[in-house]
Design an enzyme around this catalytic site. Structure first.
Site, PDB file in Angstrom:
ATOM      1  N   ASP A   8      25.081  47.250  29.392  1.00  0.00           N
ATOM      2  CA  ASP A   8      26.029  46.170  29.121  1.00  0.00           C
ATOM      3  C   ASP A   8      25.267  44.853  29.251  1.00  0.00           C
ATOM      4  OD1 ASP A   8      28.610  44.734  29.036  1.00  0.00           O
ATOM      5  OD2 ASP A   8      28.252  44.425  31.171  1.00  0.00           O
ATOM      6  N   ILE A   9      25.831  43.772  28.724  1.00  0.00           N
ATOM      7  CA  ILE A   9      25.156  42.476  28.814  1.00  0.00           C
ATOM      8  C   ILE A   9      25.705  41.641  29.969  1.00  0.00           C
ATOM      9  CG2 ILE A   9      24.684  40.288  27.653  1.00  0.00           C
ATOM     10  CD1 ILE A   9      24.584  41.750  25.005  1.00  0.00           C
ATOM     11  N   ASP A  10      26.927  41.120  29.815  1.00  0.00           N
ATOM     12  CA  ASP A  10      27.462  40.144  30.768  1.00  0.00           C
ATOM     13  C   ASP A  10      27.760  40.784  32.119  1.00  0.00           C
ATOM     14  OD1 ASP A  10      27.721  37.794  28.917  1.00  0.00           O
ATOM     15  OD2 ASP A  10      28.973  39.222  27.844  1.00  0.00           O
ATOM     16  N   GLY A  44      30.615  44.317  24.481  1.00  0.00           N
ATOM     17  CA  GLY A  44      31.816  43.939  23.751  1.00  0.00           C
ATOM     18  C   GLY A  44      31.551  42.817  22.767  1.00  0.00           C
ATOM     19  N   ASP A 207      29.381  46.900  34.415  1.00  0.00           N
ATOM     20  CA  ASP A 207      30.071  46.269  35.545  1.00  0.00           C
ATOM     21  C   ASP A 207      31.545  46.005  35.282  1.00  0.00           C
ATOM     22  OD1 ASP A 207      30.313  42.830  35.204  1.00  0.00           O
ATOM     23  OD2 ASP A 207      29.373  44.053  33.665  1.00  0.00           O
ATOM     24  N   ASN A 210      35.645  47.571  30.597  1.00  0.00           N
ATOM     25  CA  ASN A 210      35.309  48.161  29.297  1.00  0.00           C
ATOM     26  C   ASN A 210      34.054  49.034  29.362  1.00  0.00           C
ATOM     27  OD1 ASN A 210      33.657  45.916  29.707  1.00  0.00           O
ATOM     28  ND2 ASN A 210      33.574  45.377  27.546  1.00  0.00           N
TER      29      ASN A 210
END
Length: 257
Positions: A8-10, A44, A207, A210
């Site tokens: 995931d990124i954020d 996302g 984290d 989603n």
């Protein structure tokens, strides 16, 4: 033997505090690549909104919560929101109540309007602000995701309008609305199938809400220390936060690097 790692990124690769990828994570990604392990994004975000990874290179991208997946110039999988749901939402906002909403298409994003909540979220995520356009211009266009700024209290009613969609909320102020059946779980399956990598040979880091389907599904699911407890309980391992070198530490702990 681990052959693929999804990130995931954020809040996972990128700190909410600095809006940057920690140096330890950059080093960890380099170590993975040198071992021949493929590295993937699972986010996302729309590809055009991935503005915080610097020069880092990835073997493939699961974007829009699994709704649009590609590697290089090859689109591996895409799944759009049914036109009738988009039309139903437009009618609802024209006649019942309006809220800020980003309409995510294949090549771009635009919003009907923004307010203080939108500004707050975009600042938190260091998210590039989409242009504002009249909502009715989306009629007849293919939409892959909605970034909808309605509360959890509003969600039950509005999701009845979007009857062929699902809400993947990871923040109390907004949710990503995706076509039913889309998830990062589906996205990683499509990516693994394309690269012919077994599911039990992949690791996923996340984290947010989603990320739950992905963490639960991957061979090894790793939750960041900054994740909420209702995310951590679906992971096989919980590492430190993104700001405390969580990715590097987890990969070391798992003997992957």
């Amino acid at each position: 033997m681990v052959k693929a790692v999804f990130f995931d990124i954020d809040g996972t690769l990128v700190s909410f505090k600095t809006h940057e990828v920690p140096q330890s994570t950059i080093e960890a990604l380099d170590m993975l690549r040198k071992k021949g392990i493929k590295v993937f994004i699972a986010t996302g975000r729309h590809f055009s909104s991935i503005n915080n990874l610097g020069d880092l290179q990835f073997d493939g991208y699961v974007t829009l919560n699994g709704g649009y997946c590609f590697a290089g110039d090859k689109v591996i999988y895409k799944h759009s929101i049914p036109d009738r749901d988009v039309e139903a939402l437009i009618r609802y906002m024209e006649t019942e109540e309006s809220f800020p909403c980003a309409f995510v298409r294949e090549k771009d994003i635009y919003m009907n309007y923004k307010d203080e909540t939108v500004e707050e979220i975009f600042n938190m995520l260091n998210f590039p602000e989409p242009p504002i356009r009249p909502m009715n211009e989306i009629r007849g266009e293919t939409v892959y995701q909605l970034v909808s700024f309605f509360t959890a209290d509003q969600e039950k009613k509005i999701m009845q309008i979007l009857s062929h969609c699902e809400s993947t909320r990871w923040n109390p102020l907004f949710t990503d609305v995706v076509p039913a059946g889309s998830s990062k779980r589906i996205g990683i399956d499509k990516m693994l199938e394309y690269f012919r990598i077994p599911l039990n040979e992949c690791v996923a880091f996340g984290d947010g809400g989603n990320d739950v389907a992905m963490l639960e599904h991957a061979g090894i699911g790793v939750a960041m220390g900054n994740a909420e407890d209702d995310v951590k309980r679906y992971a096989d391992y919980v590492t430190d936060s993104v700001d405390e070198d969580g990715i590097f530490k987890a990969l070391k702990h798992l003997n992957i690097i």
